[in-house]
Design a protein around this motif. Sequence first.
Motif, PDB file in Angstrom:
ATOM      1  N   ILE A  97       0.834  -1.209   0.000  1.00 16.32           N
ATOM      2  CA  ILE A  97       0.000   0.000   0.000  1.00 16.32           C
ATOM      3  C   ILE A  97       0.866   1.254   0.000  1.00 16.32           C
ATOM      4  CG2 ILE A  97      -1.559   1.335   1.493  1.00 16.32           C
ATOM      5  CD1 ILE A  97      -2.825  -1.470   2.175  1.00 16.32           C
ATOM      6  N   VAL A  98       1.960   1.237   0.738  1.00 20.67           N
ATOM      7  CA  VAL A  98       2.890   2.372   0.712  1.00 20.67           C
ATOM      8  C   VAL A  98       3.416   2.579  -0.705  1.00 20.67           C
ATOM      9  CG1 VAL A  98       5.125   3.217   1.512  1.00 20.67           C
ATOM     10  CG2 VAL A  98       3.544   2.179   3.140  1.00 20.67           C
ATOM     11  N   LEU A  99       3.820   1.497  -1.364  1.00 20.19           N
ATOM     12  CA  LEU A  99       4.339   1.607  -2.731  1.00 20.19           C
ATOM     13  C   LEU A  99       3.284   2.168  -3.691  1.00 20.19           C
ATOM     14  CD1 LEU A  99       6.368  -1.719  -3.087  1.00 20.19           C
ATOM     15  CD2 LEU A  99       7.273   0.600  -2.806  1.00 20.19           C
ATOM     16  N   LEU A 100       2.038   1.727  -3.546  1.00 18.84           N
ATOM     17  CA  LEU A 100       0.978   2.210  -4.432  1.00 18.84           C
ATOM     18  C   LEU A 100       0.595   3.657  -4.126  1.00 18.84           C
ATOM     19  CD1 LEU A 100      -1.316  -0.954  -4.516  1.00 18.84           C
ATOM     20  CD2 LEU A 100       0.197  -0.120  -6.335  1.00 18.84           C
ATOM     21  N   ALA A 101       0.811   4.080  -2.887  1.00 20.94           N
ATOM     22  CA  ALA A 101       0.487   5.460  -2.522  1.00 20.94           C
ATOM     23  C   ALA A 101       1.474   6.463  -3.112  1.00 20.94           C
ATOM     24  CB  ALA A 101       0.454   5.605  -0.994  1.00 20.94           C
ATOM     25  N   VAL A 102       2.686   5.999  -3.431  1.00 15.37           N
ATOM     26  CA  VAL A 102       3.704   6.912  -3.984  1.00 15.37           C
ATOM     27  C   VAL A 102       3.253   7.520  -5.307  1.00 15.37           C
ATOM     28  CG1 VAL A 102       6.050   7.073  -4.887  1.00 15.37           C
ATOM     29  CG2 VAL A 102       5.629   5.856  -2.743  1.00 15.37           C
ATOM     30  N   PRO A 103       2.836   6.730  -6.307  1.00 17.16           N
ATOM     31  CA  PRO A 103       2.361   7.376  -7.549  1.00 17.16           C
ATOM     32  C   PRO A 103       1.096   8.202  -7.357  1.00 17.16           C
ATOM     33  CG  PRO A 103       2.022   4.987  -7.634  1.00 17.16           C
ATOM     34  CD  PRO A 103       2.888   5.261  -6.455  1.00 17.16           C
ATOM     35  N   LEU A 104       0.222   7.797  -6.440  1.00 15.32           N
ATOM     36  CA  LEU A 104      -0.955   8.624  -6.147  1.00 15.32           C
ATOM     37  C   LEU A 104      -0.534   9.997  -5.648  1.00 15.32           C
ATOM     38  CD1 LEU A 104      -3.690   6.446  -4.376  1.00 15.32           C
ATOM     39  CD2 LEU A 104      -3.933   7.776  -6.467  1.00 15.32           C
ATOM     40  N   TYR A 105       0.471  10.019  -4.789  1.00 12.14           N
ATOM     41  CA  TYR A 105       0.968  11.276  -4.226  1.00 12.14           C
ATOM     42  C   TYR A 105       1.678  12.115  -5.288  1.00 12.14           C
ATOM     43  CZ  TYR A 105       3.855  14.397  -1.346  1.00 12.14           C
ATOM     44  OH  TYR A 105       4.481  15.493  -0.806  1.00 12.14           O
ATOM     45  N   ARG A 106       2.563  11.480  -6.042  1.00 12.70           N
ATOM     46  CA  ARG A 106       3.391  12.228  -6.993  1.00 12.70           C
ATOM     47  C   ARG A 106       2.648  12.658  -8.244  1.00 12.70           C
ATOM     48  NH1 ARG A 106       9.186   8.886  -7.044  1.00 12.70           N
ATOM     49  NH2 ARG A 106       9.819   9.424  -4.911  1.00 12.70           N
ATOM     50  N   TYR A 107       1.741  11.817  -8.730  1.00 16.96           N
ATOM     51  CA  TYR A 107       1.137  12.067 -10.034  1.00 16.96           C
ATOM     52  C   TYR A 107      -0.328  12.482  -9.972  1.00 16.96           C
ATOM     53  CZ  TYR A 107       5.413   9.669 -11.340  1.00 16.96           C
ATOM     54  OH  TYR A 107       6.734   9.305 -11.469  1.00 16.96           O
ATOM     55  N   VAL A 108      -0.932  12.439  -8.792  1.00 16.49           N
ATOM     56  CA  VAL A 108      -2.318  12.885  -8.660  1.00 16.49           C
ATOM     57  C   VAL A 108      -2.420  13.991  -7.609  1.00 16.49           C
ATOM     58  CG1 VAL A 108      -4.700  12.231  -8.136  1.00 16.49           C
ATOM     59  CG2 VAL A 108      -3.207  10.620  -9.339  1.00 16.49           C
ATOM     60  N   GLU A 109      -2.053  13.684  -6.371  1.00 14.00           N
ATOM     61  CA  GLU A 109      -2.251  14.639  -5.277  1.00 14.00           C
ATOM     62  C   GLU A 109      -1.419  15.899  -5.450  1.00 14.00           C
ATOM     63  OE1 GLU A 109      -1.744  14.820  -0.406  1.00 14.00           O
ATOM     64  OE2 GLU A 109      -1.665  12.900  -1.447  1.00 14.00           O
ATOM     65  N   VAL A 110      -0.118  15.760  -5.672  1.00 10.59           N
ATOM     66  CA  VAL A 110       0.760  16.930  -5.762  1.00 10.59           C
ATOM     67  C   VAL A 110       0.454  17.786  -6.992  1.00 10.59           C
ATOM     68  CG1 VAL A 110       3.154  17.682  -6.056  1.00 10.59           C
ATOM     69  CG2 VAL A 110       2.599  15.910  -4.381  1.00 10.59           C
ATOM     70  N   PRO A 111       0.385  17.220  -8.206  1.00  8.20           N
ATOM     71  CA  PRO A 111       0.085  18.080  -9.360  1.00  8.20           C
ATOM     72  C   PRO A 111      -1.271  18.779  -9.257  1.00  8.20           C
ATOM     73  CG  PRO A 111       0.927  15.957 -10.086  1.00  8.20           C
ATOM     74  CD  PRO A 111       0.650  15.825  -8.621  1.00  8.20           C
ATOM     75  N   ALA A 112      -2.274  18.058  -8.764  1.00  7.88           N
ATOM     76  CA  ALA A 112      -3.610  18.659  -8.664  1.00  7.88           C
ATOM     77  C   ALA A 112      -3.612  19.814  -7.674  1.00  7.88           C
ATOM     78  CB  ALA A 112      -4.625  17.596  -8.241  1.00  7.88           C
ATOM     79  N   TYR A 113      -2.938  19.632  -6.542  1.00 12.38           N
ATOM     80  CA  TYR A 113      -2.910  20.701  -5.545  1.00 12.38           C
ATOM     81  C   TYR A 113      -2.057  21.872  -6.021  1.00 12.38           C
ATOM     82  CZ  TYR A 113      -2.458  23.177  -1.171  1.00 12.38           C
ATOM     83  OH  TYR A 113      -2.486  24.148  -0.211  1.00 12.38           O
TER      84      TYR A 113
END
Length: 432
Positions: free
Chosen positions: A375-391
């Motif tokens: 889950i930690v590994l899968l959260a990395v792309p969510l953070y880098r490619y969804v959460e951070v760019p969107a914010y």
Amino acid sequence: MASPEQLTAESPPAGPKAPSLLDSLTGLRGLAAILVFCFHYTTFQMVFASGGGLEFAPLTRPMWLTMSGNFAVGSFFILSGFVLALTTRPGTSMANFCAKRVGKLFPVYFVTSVLAIAAIVLIGMPISATNIVLHLTLLQSWVPFQDIYHGVNPVTWSLSTEAFFYLLFPTALFLVHRLGTRALWWLLGAAVFLEFALPLYVMHYFTVAALPGHETFMSTGSRGGDLAYWFTLPFPPYRFLEFLVGMIGCVLLTRGALPRVRTCWAWSLCAVAYAIGTYTTGPLQRTSVGLVPLAVLVVALAQADMDGRPSLLRRKLFVELGKLSYGMYAIQLLVFLPTAPFLVRWLSSALGVSETTLGQPLWKACIMAGYFGLIVLLAVPLYRYVEVPAYDYAKRLYRDREPSPMFAAPVAAATAVLAPAATSTSVGGRSL
């Protein structure tokens, strides 16, 4: 689960200089992410039904893990109020504030919601159009049926609740900033009183054990019934009390109205509350027991960072998990719920041991640790490619609009004890 705030604010003048990063608050999110994963993994499990499909397994969570999810979500809500009050700039326009809240909350929520709907369809479980609409519009927490607020992606009721906090925040911040310090203490006392009194009232007068015609995931008979369970778990106005306590704690801190709290004493208070909550039945267990200890801990950690004192939660492990915590929270059930039965069956065959053996504590802990890493590994792309760019995109929107009077700096800001005006304070390592 409340979503991690990673914001920066211009600090009001006066007082000693604070460090640029309040990493302990981000680290607290990391610790909460671990606790909430343990709670969810031991609460929500699926097994093969007699007909060959998947169904939810009976609850087998150890008693000492009962409070882990309660403490985690409570800390998220208190932190959210504290950090938003700390980092919302006086010159912010209302349009920019709204854009940032949408940009922070919705993109990860939408992606994981679509994945959840797809998973439900693929494993052949029923899902209604009403449930999908309520979920995608962040309204599921307002409906007192478990198959609604625990439907689609069961953990994201907290994001529906958090969206309500964002809606009230501008007005709440305006009023809190303009109350005198004595009035703030009275308001804080009232919030704590209501946090304890309202569950007792609901338990006494709303004792419906189950709401007919709707599926239940959690047995609520010993917890005041379905209405009491709904009121004290997802009901947004009640959970707003935790958010409000975080806001008040932040404003009192910036006014220099709080004594210094040693982190060791704050941790001890939380440990005592955790132990008491473990053996407390009913709705008080979910919210009230942890309110004051967790608020004290948030203040103590902020003070430790401002003073440069040691803090366990400033370690890189906790800080990095804190940054990933939103994605971890939103995706975790989508990973282990539909796959764990197949994994257990495969391991049983590959290792030559029975599935009953794999359900023993040691084996279960090993499988659980493996899922946590995944889950930690899968959260990395969510953070880098969804959460951070969107914010990052959202925070640039409407910055040239007229500043909202709701965020105007109060006169009391002159007595604040954060960094000088030239210094910015960031939580989570990213700027506003």
